[in-house]
Design a protein around this motif. Structure first.
Motif, PDB file in Angstrom:
ATOM      1  N   ASN A  23       0.814  -1.218   0.000  1.00 33.30           N
ATOM      2  CA  ASN A  23       0.000   0.000   0.000  1.00 33.30           C
ATOM      3  C   ASN A  23       0.848   1.268   0.000  1.00 33.30           C
ATOM      4  O   ASN A  23       0.376   2.327  -0.383  1.00 33.30           O
ATOM      5  CB  ASN A  23      -0.906   0.019   1.230  1.00 33.30           C
ATOM      6  N   TYR A  24       2.084   1.165   0.456  1.00 31.44           N
ATOM      7  CA  TYR A  24       2.913   2.364   0.565  1.00 31.44           C
ATOM      8  C   TYR A  24       4.193   2.200  -0.242  1.00 31.44           C
ATOM      9  O   TYR A  24       4.234   2.513  -1.413  1.00 31.44           O
ATOM     10  CB  TYR A  24       3.161   2.694   2.044  1.00 31.44           C
ATOM     11  N   ASN A  25       5.247   1.680   0.357  1.00 30.48           N
ATOM     12  CA  ASN A  25       6.489   1.466  -0.368  1.00 30.48           C
ATOM     13  C   ASN A  25       6.826  -0.027  -0.326  1.00 30.48           C
ATOM     14  O   ASN A  25       6.821  -0.643   0.733  1.00 30.48           O
ATOM     15  CB  ASN A  25       7.631   2.271   0.270  1.00 30.48           C
ATOM     16  N   LYS A  26       7.165  -0.547  -1.514  1.00 30.88           N
ATOM     17  CA  LYS A  26       7.418  -1.986  -1.562  1.00 30.88           C
ATOM     18  C   LYS A  26       8.806  -2.341  -1.044  1.00 30.88           C
ATOM     19  O   LYS A  26       9.050  -3.449  -0.597  1.00 30.88           O
ATOM     20  CB  LYS A  26       7.280  -2.479  -3.005  1.00 30.88           C
ATOM     21  N   TYR A  27       9.707  -1.366  -1.148  1.00 31.70           N
ATOM     22  CA  TYR A  27      11.097  -1.693  -0.829  1.00 31.70           C
ATOM     23  C   TYR A  27      11.335  -1.760   0.681  1.00 31.70           C
ATOM     24  O   TYR A  27      10.543  -1.255   1.470  1.00 31.70           O
ATOM     25  CB  TYR A  27      12.049  -0.676  -1.473  1.00 31.70           C
ATOM     26  N   CYS A  28      12.448  -2.377   1.024  1.00 26.69           N
ATOM     27  CA  CYS A  28      12.881  -2.409   2.427  1.00 26.69           C
ATOM     28  C   CYS A  28      13.705  -1.180   2.709  1.00 26.69           C
ATOM     29  O   CYS A  28      14.599  -0.836   1.947  1.00 26.69           O
ATOM     30  CB  CYS A  28      13.727  -3.665   2.657  1.00 26.69           C
ATOM     31  N   SER A  29      13.387  -0.478   3.791  1.00 28.99           N
ATOM     32  CA  SER A  29      14.129   0.751   4.089  1.00 28.99           C
ATOM     33  C   SER A  29      15.481   0.473   4.726  1.00 28.99           C
ATOM     34  O   SER A  29      16.248   1.398   5.032  1.00 28.99           O
ATOM     35  CB  SER A  29      13.305   1.670   4.990  1.00 28.99           C
ATOM     36  N   LYS A  30      15.783  -0.755   4.965  1.00 31.63           N
ATOM     37  CA  LYS A  30      17.131  -1.211   5.245  1.00 31.63           C
ATOM     38  C   LYS A  30      17.683  -0.862   6.623  1.00 31.63           C
ATOM     39  O   LYS A  30      18.416  -1.641   7.227  1.00 31.63           O
ATOM     40  CB  LYS A  30      18.093  -0.649   4.176  1.00 31.63           C
ATOM     41  N   VAL A  31      17.318   0.353   7.129  1.00 37.66           N
ATOM     42  CA  VAL A  31      17.938   0.795   8.376  1.00 37.66           C
ATOM     43  C   VAL A  31      17.043   0.543   9.591  1.00 37.66           C
ATOM     44  O   VAL A  31      17.505   0.588  10.731  1.00 37.66           O
ATOM     45  CB  VAL A  31      18.286   2.303   8.332  1.00 37.66           C
ATOM     46  N   CYS A  32      15.753   0.295   9.362  1.00 38.53           N
ATOM     47  CA  CYS A  32      14.798   0.309  10.474  1.00 38.53           C
ATOM     48  C   CYS A  32      15.037  -0.825  11.470  1.00 38.53           C
ATOM     49  O   CYS A  32      14.898  -0.624  12.680  1.00 38.53           O
ATOM     50  CB  CYS A  32      13.382   0.251   9.951  1.00 38.53           C
ATOM     51  N   CYS A  33      15.370  -2.030  10.969  1.00 34.69           N
ATOM     52  CA  CYS A  33      15.597  -3.127  11.894  1.00 34.69           C
ATOM     53  C   CYS A  33      16.659  -2.755  12.910  1.00 34.69           C
ATOM     54  O   CYS A  33      16.471  -2.918  14.120  1.00 34.69           O
ATOM     55  CB  CYS A  33      16.023  -4.387  11.125  1.00 34.69           C
TER      56      CYS A  33
END
Lengths: 586, 616
Positions: free
Chosen positions: A327-337
C-alpha cells in the motif's frame, strides 16, 4: 535621575521608570496579574497597588503604570496596601474561581476563601486584558477584543464569530496568566512535548539538535513579524542586536565543473497509516521523535516521558512502518531493523520498560549487527514476528484500561495477540524527497520506479549518473545506513576530484556546433536535446551548444530548419564529398 | 467684521418694534414632552385667526428652567408667566390677553401653599433667587437664530479676545476669574488652560464634554438647547487662548433636540464667518466637529471620551499622561464641560474681577443645578456658589410636596452622596460638599423625603454604576456588582451584620483603588448613607424593617377587619386583584391576608380605597 524611597530604602532611577520597575531593582516583589514587561501597562487588576506619600498626602496607586517622581515615598506592603490587595483578590476569586494564580496570590495575604458571591465556578478569565493587548500590540492583528460592559464584559472575537484576522500565533494563550485561553490542535491531538508536535512551532528555532551551523534562524512562515509587521520582541530583547529582519533568502550562481547530489531522504509520514493512530492517540510517536526525546539536550533532557510526564512501563516498537508494504512502499528501508533494536535497547536501559518489537523479518546483515541482535535477545527483549494490525485505546479487559493496545498476528505462535503498552514507537521507513522529480529534471538524470536517483550502472558506475560530472552521494540514491552513506559518498567525492584534478574533460570528437550567422534563433533545437546541452544566448539571439555536454547524437542537426546546427565529422560538405567519393567508382 | 454689520432682525425679547408683544414659548425637552410644540402651533393658528401676526411675535426658546410647570409661556414686555398650558386654553388666552390686553389669571402660576396667582416671572420664588450667568440667554432668545444671540451681545467676547487680547492674557483672565471645571471634579480651568497653552505642539485640540449621563441631570442639555452659541463662543476663545485649531463637541445621541440645535448653530456660525478660516478677518482659524456618543456613561470620563472620539473602545486609561499632555491622537487636548465653556464668553466680556466677585473664597461664579425628586419646583436653576442647600430646597425649590418631611438631598449624580437634614446649611461649593461626603458633580440634585428608603437609594445608584462600569478594572467591575448584591440582600431582609462590615470595607477599597472617577466615586452613595443613615441599615438587618416601606420583602400587609367591614363593606377589590390569591373573605365581611401566601407585591394596599390595609 530621580531619587525616591521604597519601603524606606533610598534609590535613584532614571526618569520615566515605573514604581514597579524601581521596586524590582531594590528586590521588592510586587504581585501583578495584568502586567507583562513587553506590553503597555493596563492597570486593570489593581493588584500591584502601592501606597505613595507625596506632598498631597498618602495615596494608593498602581505601580505598574505610575512613573516615579522626585521625593516619592513608596510603601509596597503597608496595611492599606494589604487590605486593598486582599479585597481586590477576593473580588477576582469570586469572579474567576477556577483561576488558580489568583487563589495562590490571595493565600499569600492569608485569604483562604472569598467573602463574595461567585456566579460561575468554572470561570478562569479575570479580564486582565493581556491577551487583547498581546493580540494588538505584539501580533498586530486585534483579532480579539473586549465586548460588553461591566459584569458582562468578555474577551471575544468581533461579533463572536471566528475571524480571518487571527493568525493563530498563540500569543494570547501564551500570555494568559490563568490558562483561560488554550490552543486546540486542529487534529484534536493533545500537546505532548511542545517542540515535538503540535500547535504552531516556535518561529525561532535551531533546525535540529547538533545542526551545523548551530545557530537559530527565523522561520518567516511562522514569524508574527513577517505576517503582520508587528511584534519584533526578539529584536527588543536580543542584547547583541543580532536580529536583522531585512535579511532575505538569496540565490547565488556559482560556476562549477562537477556536482555532487546529496539531497538525502525524508521519513515516511506515519499519519498516512491511520490504523497506527499516529497524530490521534497520545504517546504514539515516530522513531525520529524518540531520538529527540532521547537526546540529552532535547526538550526533556534525555528522559523518555509520556504526555502526562510519567515514564512508560511498557513500549511497543512497530517495524516496517511504510516499508515492505504494497500500500505504501514496496522496498525495504534497510535501516529500520537496526535502529529499532537500538531504540529497544535504549528504551530498556533508560526506563526499564518491557519492550515489544513487532517485525516481519529481522534483517541484520553487516559487521557486528547480528551480534547486537543476539545481545538483545539475551537481554530479554520481546520479539514478535508479525506485522502489527493496529493500535487502539479500546480496552477489552482491565489490564488494557488506559493503555494502547497493539494487535498483531504472532506468526511463530500462530495466534493473534493483543499487547497493551504505554507507548508505541513507529519505525518509519525512508522515502525519496518530495522534490526529487524536480531535481531529476534539473540535472537530467533518471529515477528508479521508487523515486530514488538512478546511478549510471549498478555495478560499474554506482556513483555516476547519466549526466557527466553529476555524482550521487548518500541516501538520495537509495536507503542507506550511516557507514554505507559515508563510504558511498567518499567514492562519489573521489570521482568528482578525479575530474577536477585532471583539469580538463575529454570530449567526443563528433559534437555539434552552431553557425551563428545562419541561426535564426527559433529555439527548435533546445527542447530536443536529450542532454540539455543547448542554451540560448539572448543578446546575440542565437542558440549555443555546450560541447562538454554534447554527446554528438545529431538530433539538433537534423531538426535545425536553417541548417545552422552542424556536427563535427558530419558536416553537410563532408557528407556530400563522401557521397561524391563513393559515387566516383560507379 | 463685515458679516457682523448685518442688522440683527428685531426679534429679540428686548425688541419692541415692530411687534407689540413677544410670546416666548419654552421649547426645551421638558416642555416639548409636555406638548409645547402643539401649544405653539395652536398659538400660531389662533394669532393668524385674529390677524395679529404683525403685532405678536412667537419665539420658541430653550429651556426656561421651571420644568415642573411646563409647557411654559412668557409674554414680554410685561413678563407675564403662564404655566401648564394646554392646547384648549389657547383661544381664551389669545382673545383675553393678546387681543383685549387682560392677562388671564387662571393660567398663571400659583405657589403650592399660596392662593394668589403670581403674574410676573421675576416675582416667582423659583426665579427670584437665581443668578443667571451660564444660562444668561435662557428663555430669552430663539436658540436657532444666531442673530438673537448676537443681539444679546453674543460673539463680542471673541471679537474682544481676537482683537484686543493676546492668548496669554486670555488664559490669565480665566486663571484670575477662579473658574473651576463644572463637569464634576472642579479642577481650576485656568490652570488646565495654562498647562495646555504651555505644550509645544503644532496640533492641539479642545473638546467640549457634553456626554451628560447622570440620572436626573439635564444642565448641559438645557444649555445647548437654549444657548448653543455661548458654548461655541467659549470654545473659540479657549482655542485662541491655548493655540488650538480644531475642536470637538462630544454629545450623547440621546439628546436629539440639543444635537439638532448644535448643528444649526454651527452652520450659522460658519455662514457668519465665526467658524472656519480667518475668523473675523484675523489669522485665527478654527474647525468645529460634533461627535455623537453611543450611550456609555463612562465616556463622560475624559480618557474614555478621547478613546471614543478616536473610534476606540470607550474605556478609561490610567493618567498620567493627562490629556493636556497626550490626548486626542496623542496631541495636547483640553477638555471642558459645557457649562464651563458657556461661562467663558461672559468672563472675557465682563472681566475676571466681576466673575470672581460672585461666589465663595474657593468656588467662584454660579452653578447650574437640575433639581428633581420630591420637590415642588422641579427644574433647572442657576445660583451663586455659596448659597445654602436649604435655600435651594425651600426658597427656590418650594419645599417638599404634600407636607412630607425632608430626608436627604443627593447631589452629584450617581457618584455623589446623600446629605441629611442637619447639614442643610452647608454652603454649596466644591469643598463643603466633598467634606460632607458628596460632590458638586455636574449638578444633579435629587431631593428625598421621608418615604425614601436610604438603603434602597444606595442600591438604586449602585444599579446604575454597576451597569455603566466599563468593566476594565477589577474593583469597579466586580466591586460595584458585589456591593449591589449585598445591598439587595439587605433590602430583601437577608442581610447580616457581617454583610455590613464587608460592604463598608469593600466600599473603601473600590473608592481607593478604582482606575477612573466612575469607580472612585461609585461607592459614595453607600458610604454617605452608611455615615448618615446607619440606623436604617441596622433596622433592615436586625429588625427586618424598612421604615419607609419601600423594601417590599420587609413589609407585612395587614387588613384591619373593622375598617374593612364598616367602611369598605368588604368590597373585595383586594381579593380580586391579589395575584397570589392570598386574600380571603366574603362580600360585606372583613377580609384577611394569608401571610404565608402573600408575595408582598403591595397591590392590595394600592387598590384599597378605604385605608383598611396598612403596612407593618
Amino acid at each position: 535621575m530621580i531619587s525616591l524611597k521604597i519601603n524606606g530604602k533610598p534609590i535613584q532611577v532614571e526618569s520615566g521608570t515605573t514604581i514597579l520597575q524601581a521596586a524590582k531593582q531594590l528586590g521588592f516583589e510586587i504581585p501583578t496579574l495584568c502586567y507583562h514587561p513587553q506590553l503597555e501597562p493596563y492597570a486593570a487588576c489593581r493588584v500591584c497597588t502601592v501606597e505613595v506619600k507625596n506632598e498631597k498626602g498618602n495615596k494608593l496607586m498602581t505601580s505598574c503604570n505610575s512613573i516615579v517622581e522626585d521625593g516619592m515615598e513608596v510603601q509596597t506592603d503597608s496595611d492599606a496596601v494589604a487590605q486593598a490587595r486582599k479585597i481586590n483578590l477576593q473580588l477576582l476569586m469570586a469572579q474567576a474561581p477556577a483561576a488558580e494564580i489568583v487563589s495562590e496570590m490571595a493565600a499569600n495575604y492569608g485569604v483562604g476563601d472569598t467573602a463574595f458571591l461567585s456566579e460561575n465556578a468554572e470561570e478562569k478569565c479575570i479580564l486582565c486584558g493581556l491577551c487583547v493587548r498581546a493580540c494588538e500590540q505584539v501580533a498586530g492583528t486585534s483579532a480579539i477584543g473586549f465586548a460588553n460592559r461591566g459584569k458582562d464584559r468578555v474577551v471575544t472575537t468581533p461579533f463572536d464569530v471566528q475571524n480571518e484576522a487571527c493568525i493563530t500565533c498563540g500569543s494570547c494563550a501564551f500570555v494568559c496568566p490563568t490558562g483561560a485561553i488554550t490552543m486546540d490542535d486542529p487534529f484534536g491531538r493533545e500537546v505532548i512535548h511542545d517542540e515535538m508536535t503540535l500547535g504552531p512551532d516556535k518561529a525561532i528555532t535551531v533546525p535540529f539538535m547538533q545542526a551545523v551551523p548551530n545557530a537559530p534562524a527565523i522561520d518567516t512562515e511562522a514569524c508574527i513579524h513577517f505576517k503582520t509587521d508587528a511584534c519584533g520582541l526578539c529584536a527588543e530583547v536580543c542584547e547583541p542586536e543580532a536580529i536583522d529582519y531585512s535579511q532575505k533568502d538569496e540565490i547565488e550562481e556559482v560556476e562549477v565543473g562537477t556536482i555532487l547530489l546529496a539531497t538525502g531522504f525524508k521519513t515516511f509520514d506515519a499519519s498516512r497509516i491511520a490504523k497506527y493512530g499516529y497524530g490521534k492517540l497520545p504517546n504514539v510517536i515516530t522513531s525520529l521523535e524518540f531520538e529527540k526525546l532521547s537526546n540529552a539536550s532535547g526538550p526533556t533532557g534525555g528522559d523518555i516521558l509520556m504526555q502526562d510526564g510519567s515514564v512508560p512501563k511498557s513500549v511497543g516498537i512497530i517495524h516496517c512502518v511504510g516499508s515492505r508494504d504494497d500500500n505504501y512502499n514496496k522496498y525495504c528501508s534497510k535501516v529500520c531493523c537496526m535502529y529499532s533494536l537500538k531504540i529497544a535497547h535504549l528504551m530498556a536501559e533508560k526506563t526499564g520498560a518491557e519492550v515489544y518489537n513487532f517485525y516481519i523479518d529481522m534483517r541484520t546483515p553487516g559487521k557486528g549487527y547480528e551480534e547486537f541482535y543476539e545481545r538483545l535477545l539475551e537481554e530479554g527483549m520481546h520479539l514478535i514476528r508479525g506485522r502489527a494490525a493496529d493500535v487502539s485505546d479500546w480496552a477489552m479487559n482491565e489490564d488494557e484500561e488506559g493503555k494502547l493496545v497493539i494487535r498483531a498476528e504472532d506468526t511463530l505462535v500462530g495466534a493473534v495477540r493483543r499487547i497493551p503498552v504505554d507507548m508505541v514507537v513507529l519505525a518509519v521507513g525512508l522515502e525519496p524527497q518530495p522534490d526529487a522529480e524536480e531535481i531529476r529534471r534539473k540535472f537530467n538524470i533518471s529515477c528508479s520506479s521508487d523515486g530514488w536517483f538512478l546511478e549510471r550502472h549498478p555495478k560499474l558506475a554506482p556513483v555516476s549518473t547519466f549526466t557527466d560530472g553529476v555524482f550521487l552521494a548518500g541516501s538520495c540514491q537509495g536507503p542507506k545506513d550511516i557507514p554505507e552513506t559515508v563510504a558511498q559518498s567518499g567514492a562519489a567525492v573521489a570521482e568528482a576530484l578525479a575530474l577536477i584534478d585532471r583539469g580538463y574533460v575529454e570530449l567526443e570528437p563528433n559534437t555539434a556546433f552552431i553557425y551563428e550567422e545562419e541561426c535564426s534563433g527559433c529555439k527548435t533545437c533546445i527542447p530536443l536535446c536529450p542532454f540539455s546541452a543547448i542554451s540560448f544566448v539572448e543578446d546575440k539571439n542565437v542558440s549555443e551548444i555546450n560541447e562538454a555536454l554534447c554527446k554528438g547524437c545529431g538530433t539538433c542537426v537534423a531538426a535545425c530548419p536553417s541548417g545552422a546546427a552542424q556536427q563535427h565529422l558530419f558536416t553537410d560538405e563532408q557528407i556530400f564529398e563522401e557521397i561524391k567519393g563513393v559515387l566516383s567508382y560507379v | 467684521m463685515e458679516q457682523l454689520n448685518t442688522e440683527p432682525t428685531k426679534t429679540t425679547a428686548n425688541a419692541q418694534k415692530p411687534f407689540r408683544m413677544s410670546v416666548l414659548v419654552c421649547a426645551g425637552t421638558g416642555c416639548v414632552s409636555n406638548n409645547s410644540f402643539k401649544v405653539m402651533e395652536a398659538l400660531q393658528d389662533e394669532i393668524k385667526k385674529h390677524n395679529l401676526e404683525k403685532e405678536i411675535q412667537i419665539v420658541g426658546t430653550g429651556c426656561n428652567g421651571f420644568c415642573a410647570e411646563g409647557p411654559l409661556l412668557v409674554v414680554q414686555p410685561d413678563e407675564i408667566f403662564y404655566a401648564q398650558l394646554k392646547v384648549k386654553d389657547i383661544p381664551l388666552l389669545v382673545e383675553e390677553h393678546f387681543l383685549k390686553g387682560r392677562p388671564v389669571e387662571k393660567f398663571m402660576y400659583t405657589p403650592p401653599e399660596g392662593e394668589v396667582a403670581i403674574p410676573k416671572m421675576s416675582d416667582i420664588d423659583f426665579f427670584a433667587h437665581q443668578r443667571l450667568i451660564a444660562l444668561r440667554n435662557r428663555g430669552l432668545i430663539d436658540p436657532e437664530k444666531i442673530d438673537e444671540y448676537i443681539g444679546r451681545d453674543g460673539y463680542t467676547a471673541i471679537a474682544k479676545a481676537l482683537t484686543e487680547m493676546s492668548p496669554a492674557e486670555i488664559v490669565q483672565e480665566i486663571v484670575d476669574s477662579g473658574l473651576r471645571g463644572r463637569g464634576g471634579a472642579g479642577f481650576p480651568s485656568g490652570v488646565k488652560w495654562q498647562l495646555c497653552a504651555k505644550q509645544d505642539s503644532d496640533t492641539k485640540y479642545i473638546v467640549c464634554n457634553a456626554d451628560e449621563g447622570d440620572p436626573g441631570a439635564f444642565m448641559d442639555r438645557s444649555i445647548i438647547e437654549s444657548d448653543p452659541h455661548s458654548v461655541i463662543e467659549g470654545m473659540l476663545i479657549g482655542a485662541f487662548g491655548m493655540g488650538a485649531s480644531e475642536g470637538f463637541i462630544y454629545i450623547r445621541n440621546e439628546y436629539p433636540l440639543a444635537l439638532e440645535r448644535l448643528h444649526v448653530a454651527i452652520e450659522q456660525a460658519e455662514k457668519y464667518g465665526l467658524l472656519g478660516e480667518n475668523i473675523l478677518g484675523t489669522n485665527f482659524s478654527f474647525k468645529m466637529n460634533v461627535v455623537r456618543g453611543a450611550g456609555a456613561f463612562v465616556c463622560g470620563e475624559e480618557t474614555a471620551l478621547i478613546a471614543s472620539i478616536e473610534g476606540k473602545l470607550g474605556e478609561p486609561r490610567p493618567r498620567p499622561p493627562y490629556p493636556v499632555e497626550s490626548g486626542l491622537w496623542g496631541k495636547p487636548t483640553n477638555i471642558n464641560n459645557v457649562e464651563t465653556w458657556a461661562n467663558v464668553p461672559i468672563i472675557i466680556d465682563r472681566g475676571a474681577k466681576w466673575f470672581a466677585s460672585i461666589g465663595t473664597e474657593t468656588s467662584k461664579g454660579t452653578k447650574v443645578f437640575s433639581l428633581v425628586g420630591k420637590i415642588n419646583n422641579t427644574g433647572l436653576l442657576e445660583v451663586p456658589m455659596g448659597i445654602t442647600l436649604r435655600d435651594i430646597i425651600y426658597k427656590i425649590g418650594g419645599g417638599i410636596p404634600n407636607g412630607k418631611k425632608f430626608k436627604a438631598i443627593q447631589s452629584g449624580g450617581p457618584s455623589g452622596g446623600c446629605i441629611p437634614e442637619d447639614q442643610l446649611d452647608l454652603p454649596v461649593d466644591y469643598e463643603s460638599l466633598s467634606e460632607a461626603g458628596s460632590m458638586m458633580g455636574s449638578g444633579g440634585m435629587v431631593v428625598m423625603d421621608e418615604d425614601t428608603c436610604m438603603v434602597d437609594v444606595a442600591r438604586y445608584f449602585l444599579t446604575f454604576t454597576r451597569d455603566e462600569s466599563c468593566g476594565k478594572c477589577a474593583p469597579c467591575r466586580e466591586g460595584t456588582w458585589q456591593m449591589h448584591e449585598i445591598l439587595t440582600k439587605i433590602t430583601e431582609g437577608n442581610g447580616t451584620l457581617n454583610d455590613l462590615a464587608v460592604l463598608e470595607a469593600l466600599a473603601e477599597v473600590v473608592k481607593d483603588t478604582s482606575l477612573c472617577g466612575l469607580g472612585q466615586t461609585a461607592p459614595n452613595p453607600v458610604i454617605t448613607t452608611l455615615r448618615y443613615f446607619r440606623d436604617e441599615y441596622l433596622a433592615h438587618i436586625e429588625k427586618k424593617e424598612c421604615q419607609a416601606h419601600v423594601c417590599r420583602e420587609l413589609n407585612t400587609y395587614i387588613i384591619h377587619g373593622d375598617v374593612c367591614k364598616t367602611d369598605g363593606k368588604g368590597c373585595g377589590v383586594c381579593r380580586r386583584e391579589c395575584p397570589d390569591k392570598a386574600i380571603t373573605g366574603e362580600k360585606g365581611k372583613a377580609h384577611v391576608i394569608d401571610q404565608q401566601l402573600c408575595g408582598k407585591c403591595g397591590v392590595c394596599y394600592d387598590v384599597c380605597n378605604f385605608n383598611a390595609i396598612t403596612i407593618e
